[in-house]
Design a protein around this motif. Structure first.
Motif, PDB file in Angstrom:
ATOM      1  N   ILE A  51      45.103  -0.179  67.697  1.00  0.00           N
ATOM      2  CA  ILE A  51      44.049  -0.779  68.607  1.00  0.00           C
ATOM      3  C   ILE A  51      43.524  -0.338  69.592  1.00  0.00           C
ATOM      4  N   GLY A  52      44.266   0.640  70.615  1.00  0.00           N
ATOM      5  CA  GLY A  52      43.608   0.886  71.801  1.00  0.00           C
ATOM      6  C   GLY A  52      42.797   2.260  71.638  1.00  0.00           C
TER       7      GLY A  52
ATOM      8  N   ARG B 149      49.155  -1.027  78.077  1.00  0.00           N
ATOM      9  CA  ARG B 149      48.884   0.272  78.225  1.00  0.00           C
ATOM     10  C   ARG B 149      49.320   0.637  79.709  1.00  0.00           C
TER      11      ARG B 149
ATOM     12  N   HIS C 119      56.742   4.228  74.020  1.00  0.00           N
ATOM     13  CA  HIS C 119      55.278   3.594  73.200  1.00  0.00           C
ATOM     14  C   HIS C 119      55.687   3.413  71.614  1.00  0.00           C
TER      15      HIS C 119
HETATM   16  C1  MLT Z   1      47.749   0.730  69.709  1.00  0.00           C
HETATM   17  O1  MLT Z   1      46.932   0.596  70.562  1.00  0.00           O
HETATM   18  O2  MLT Z   1      47.605   0.409  68.532  1.00  0.00           O
HETATM   19  C2  MLT Z   1      48.979   1.319  70.215  1.00  0.00           C
HETATM   20  O3  MLT Z   1      48.858   2.179  71.193  1.00  0.00           O
HETATM   21  C3  MLT Z   1      49.985   1.737  69.004  1.00  0.00           C
HETATM   22  C4  MLT Z   1      50.041   3.245  68.566  1.00  0.00           C
HETATM   23  O4  MLT Z   1      49.224   3.493  68.234  1.00  0.00           O
HETATM   24  O5  MLT Z   1      50.836   3.744  68.880  1.00  0.00           O
END
Ligand code: MLT
Ligand code: NAD
Length: 309
Positions: free
Chosen positions: A72-73, A229, A277
């Motif tokens: 996502i991020g 985050r 994470h």
């Molecule tokens: C995300 O934003 O999808 C998370 O950080 C998941 C990840 O890629 O570890």
């Protein structure tokens, strides 16, 4: 056509790129000059959160058509710099939502019942039954900061546990919140009322340090959970607030600097639960995001529309 993958993704995504006829190069530990060398002839770059895709890396990649984020991020990608260079940035915003929401719920329970702390005591040989008196979530108020995909999923799950829901999100409609059984309010009201506060915003200039000392004071007696985050919550202020008893506990999956510094003050506070994470680290989520981003890379290179999905 070369696809460079610089953070670990599920085999299903790598296989899909290979089946599409691309030369897939995985280089999970590459950085600095080696990374710049590898990206020089890459037509696509696939990352998770570990690779910083900045202007310098983009300048080293003249053939690049797309940066795909298997997740996502996109705060680790300089989107403006990519756009200036005509490089598409795509992410996979759906595939790990349930995993992130489940991890948030697990972290809330872990903090409320001191599960990691009790586990450590028992594996150290100590039957510390009398030392842990937990908090039930049932009947308490959940404050949700950021009522997007993950926040809404958490609202459904913890609403079903019997929590009252109050949310801060200036970009969501009151009717959507209403459908979820959540009341929208400003941040101060949410923190004043919450027994547990979960954070689900992206990291942006607006959300950086959104929750600092003053906000934690408003959550006094409660728990803070951040699986969104690092950088949204002021880490030294949070460590201090739990250490001095302002908060009962906190649970964090994400940190301003990752990997987390072993000297971080967060690690000295017993009632701070941490995971490295792991929010999206389920088999299903990783397969979802890897295949989704592979499809988007194929589409971009074949000059088909790229749909973030
Ligand atoms: C995300 O934003 O999808 C998370 O950080 C998941 C990840 O890629 O570890
Ligand atoms: P989303 O875009 O669907 O939702 C984010 C919500 O935050 C939106 O509703 C938006 O209106 C709101 N928001 C934006 N700025 C805000 C502000 N200043 N104040 C309050 N609300 C604000 O994103 P999502 O898919 O729900 O993801 C949420 C967060 O979780 C992101 O930071 C994402 O990177 C993170 N995430 C982490 C993991 C993990 O492994 N720990 C996994 C998945 C997602």
């Amino acid at each position: 056509m070369k696809v460079l993958v610089t953070d670990p993704i599920a085999d299903a995504g790598v296989d899909r790129l290979g089946e599409a006829g691309f030369d897939v190069v995985t280089a999970y530990d590459a950085e600095g000059e080696r990374l710049q060398g590898l990206v020089r002839d890459a037509n696509a770059l696939v990352v998770r959160s570990g690779t910083q895709v900045d202007a310098a890396l983009l300048d080293a990649a003249p053939e690049l058509v797309i940066v795909g984020r298997a997740g996502i991020g996109v705060d680790n990608i300089d989107i403006d710099a990519a756009t200036d260079r005509g490089v598409v940035v795509a992410n996979a915003p759906e595939g790990n939502v349930r995993a992130a929401a489940e991890h948030t719920v697990a972290m809330a329970f872990a903090a409320a019942r001191s599960i990691p702390q009790a586990h450590i005591r028992l594996t150290d040989g100590e039957w510390a039954k009398g030392e842990f008196l937990g908090t039930e979530l049932n009947g308490k108020t959940l404050g949700i900061v950021g009522l997007g995909r993950v926040g809404q999923e958490v609202a459904k799950k913890l609403g079903n546990v019997g929590m009252d829901l109050v949310a801060y999100d200036p970009y969501i409609s009151a009717s959507r919140a209403d459908q979820l059984g959540a009341e929208l309010a400003d941040l101060e009201t949410v923190l004043d009322r919450a027994d547990f506060c979960t954070v689900h915003t992206p990291l942006t200039p607006e959300t950086e340090n959104l929750i600092g000392e003053a906000e934690l004071d408003r959550l006094a007696g409660g728990y803070l959970v951040n699986c969104a985050r690092g950088g949204i919550v002021d880490e030294p202020a949070l460590a201090a607030a739990v250490a001095d008893g302002t908060l009962k506990g906190a649970a964090l999956d994400v940190f301003a600097d990752e990997p987390l510094d072993p000297d971080s003050p967060l690690l000295d506070v017993e009632d701070v639960v941490v995971t490295p994470h792991l929010g999206a680290s389920t088999e299903a989520a990783q397969e979802n995001v890897a295949t989704s981003i592979a499809d988007q890379v194929v589409a971009a290179i074949e000059e088909e529309p790229v749909v973030n999905a």
